[in-house]
Design a protein around this motif. Structure first.
Motif, PDB file in Angstrom:
ATOM      1  N   SER A 125      31.685  -5.851   9.540  1.00  7.37           N
ATOM      2  CA  SER A 125      30.267  -5.540   9.442  1.00  7.37           C
ATOM      3  C   SER A 125      29.843  -5.181   8.021  1.00  7.37           C
ATOM      4  CB  SER A 125      29.920  -4.402  10.399  1.00  7.37           C
ATOM      5  OG  SER A 125      28.550  -4.244  10.494  1.00  7.37           O
ATOM      6  N   PRO A 177      22.731 -10.451  23.394  1.00  6.60           N
ATOM      7  CA  PRO A 177      24.114 -10.009  23.172  1.00  6.60           C
ATOM      8  C   PRO A 177      24.226  -8.488  23.273  1.00  6.60           C
ATOM      9  CG  PRO A 177      23.084 -10.432  21.059  1.00  6.60           C
ATOM     10  CD  PRO A 177      22.064 -10.792  22.125  1.00  6.60           C
ATOM     11  N   GLN A 178      25.465  -8.028  23.424  1.00  2.99           N
ATOM     12  CA  GLN A 178      25.808  -6.608  23.373  1.00  2.99           C
ATOM     13  C   GLN A 178      26.831  -6.439  22.257  1.00  2.99           C
ATOM     14  OE1 GLN A 178      24.387  -4.213  25.187  1.00  2.99           O
ATOM     15  NE2 GLN A 178      23.259  -5.570  26.564  1.00  2.99           N
ATOM     16  N   HIS A 179      26.972  -5.212  21.734  1.00  8.29           N
ATOM     17  CA  HIS A 179      27.977  -4.993  20.690  1.00  8.29           C
ATOM     18  C   HIS A 179      28.433  -3.541  20.648  1.00  8.29           C
ATOM     19  CE1 HIS A 179      24.366  -3.803  18.335  1.00  8.29           C
ATOM     20  NE2 HIS A 179      25.199  -2.915  17.843  1.00  8.29           N
ATOM     21  N   ASP A 186      32.740 -13.086   9.900  1.00  6.25           N
ATOM     22  CA  ASP A 186      33.612 -13.150  11.069  1.00  6.25           C
ATOM     23  C   ASP A 186      35.056 -12.883  10.669  1.00  6.25           C
ATOM     24  OD1 ASP A 186      31.497 -13.780  12.670  1.00  6.25           O
ATOM     25  OD2 ASP A 186      32.230 -15.746  13.259  1.00  6.25           O
ATOM     26  N   THR A 229      33.275 -13.705  22.561  1.00  9.02           N
ATOM     27  CA  THR A 229      33.377 -12.450  21.816  1.00  9.02           C
ATOM     28  C   THR A 229      33.918 -12.709  20.416  1.00  9.02           C
ATOM     29  OG1 THR A 229      33.753 -11.295  23.898  1.00  9.02           O
ATOM     30  CG2 THR A 229      34.411 -10.148  21.908  1.00  9.02           C
ATOM     31  N   LEU A 232      29.869  -1.159  17.426  1.00 10.88           N
ATOM     32  CA  LEU A 232      30.060  -1.081  15.982  1.00 10.88           C
ATOM     33  C   LEU A 232      30.827   0.194  15.666  1.00 10.88           C
ATOM     34  CD1 LEU A 232      29.446  -2.038  13.053  1.00 10.88           C
ATOM     35  CD2 LEU A 232      27.344  -0.692  13.203  1.00 10.88           C
ATOM     36  N   SER A 240      27.053  -1.047  29.302  1.00  6.06           N
ATOM     37  CA  SER A 240      25.845  -1.506  28.617  1.00  6.06           C
ATOM     38  C   SER A 240      24.717  -1.726  29.612  1.00  6.06           C
ATOM     39  CB  SER A 240      26.129  -2.806  27.866  1.00  6.06           C
ATOM     40  OG  SER A 240      26.167  -3.900  28.769  1.00  6.06           O
ATOM     41  N   LYS A 256      32.557  -4.721  13.939  1.00  9.27           N
ATOM     42  CA  LYS A 256      31.691  -4.910  15.100  1.00  9.27           C
ATOM     43  C   LYS A 256      32.368  -5.861  16.075  1.00  9.27           C
ATOM     44  CE  LYS A 256      27.094  -5.610  14.946  1.00  9.27           C
ATOM     45  NZ  LYS A 256      25.814  -6.330  14.708  1.00  9.27           N
ATOM     46  N   ILE A 257      32.320  -5.502  17.351  1.00 11.72           N
ATOM     47  CA  ILE A 257      32.741  -6.408  18.415  1.00 11.72           C
ATOM     48  C   ILE A 257      31.457  -6.920  19.044  1.00 11.72           C
ATOM     49  CG2 ILE A 257      34.030  -6.693  20.548  1.00 11.72           C
ATOM     50  CD1 ILE A 257      35.689  -4.236  19.702  1.00 11.72           C
ATOM     51  N   GLN A 258      31.203  -8.202  18.912  1.00 10.77           N
ATOM     52  CA  GLN A 258      29.967  -8.833  19.391  1.00 10.77           C
ATOM     53  C   GLN A 258      30.257  -9.623  20.660  1.00 10.77           C
ATOM     54  OE1 GLN A 258      26.849  -8.924  17.440  1.00 10.77           O
ATOM     55  NE2 GLN A 258      25.984  -9.627  19.364  1.00 10.77           N
ATOM     56  N   SER A 268      25.126  -1.257  21.410  1.00 14.37           N
ATOM     57  CA  SER A 268      23.845  -1.937  21.541  1.00 14.37           C
ATOM     58  C   SER A 268      22.949  -1.301  22.594  1.00 14.37           C
ATOM     59  CB  SER A 268      24.066  -3.413  21.860  1.00 14.37           C
ATOM     60  OG  SER A 268      24.963  -3.540  22.952  1.00 14.37           O
TER      61      SER A 268
END
Length: 163
Positions: free
Chosen positions: A69, A35-37, A74, A64, A39, A30, A104-106, A4
């Motif tokens: 994706s 939010p941050q992610h 989810d 998290t 991918l 970051s 993706k880790i959100q 992100s």
């Protein structure tokens, strides 16, 4: 692989390539804000069994989620500790046999007041989709696509490499 943001856009010092370089002295950092992610796109379909993440204490992800994706669905929530140690998150049994190309880790929030996330290491363990369908029980490191807009990392002859 895509992320992100990168702190001060300094990809040389804090870029995504440091997530998979195997060097404990480097990290992805970051920018502030949520939010941050992260991918990750794999070279071929894979069946992920677990995720391992090493955060910088004080800059860990909170709220998290692991997301497929490709399907925009989810997979499961992750509940990281605010710790420097490597943390392992096993996927639910019903999610381990599903083929995936993009994960993706959100990070919806962070333990850092400003919302920054710092990750020193990220690993996905599992099997190539065709191997998992043959019920091979031993997991191995998985790999992602290798291009400049994707992940960075090393390659082993019998693994799917995270790049």
């Amino acid at each position: 692989m895509r992320v992100s943001s990168v702190l001060n856009r300094d990809t040389t010092s804090y870029g995504k390539k440091h997530l998979f370089d195997g060097n404990i002295e480097t990290c992805w950092n970051s920018e502030q804000g949520v939010p941050q992610h992260i991918l990750v796109e794999f070279e071929a379909p894979v069946c992920v069994h677990e995720v391992r993440i090493q955060f910088q204490g004080g800059f860990a992800g909170k709220d998290t989620r692991l997301i497929d994706s490709t399907r925009n669905m989810d997979i499961c929530p992750l509940h990281p500790d605010d710790s420097n140690r490597t943390q392992t998150f096993a996927l639910p049994a019903n999610e381990r046999s599903l083929e995936r190309r993009r994960i993706k880790i959100q990070f919806a929030s962070s333990t850092d007041f400003y919302g920054r996330i710092i990750v020193y290491a990220l690993d996905f363990l599992g099997l190539p989709a065709e191997q998992d369908s043959r019920s091979n029980p031993s997991s191995m490191p998985l790999s992602a696509e290798n291009d400049d807009s994707a992940v960075g990392g090393g390659v082993a002859s019998d693994t799917i490499v995270i790049i």
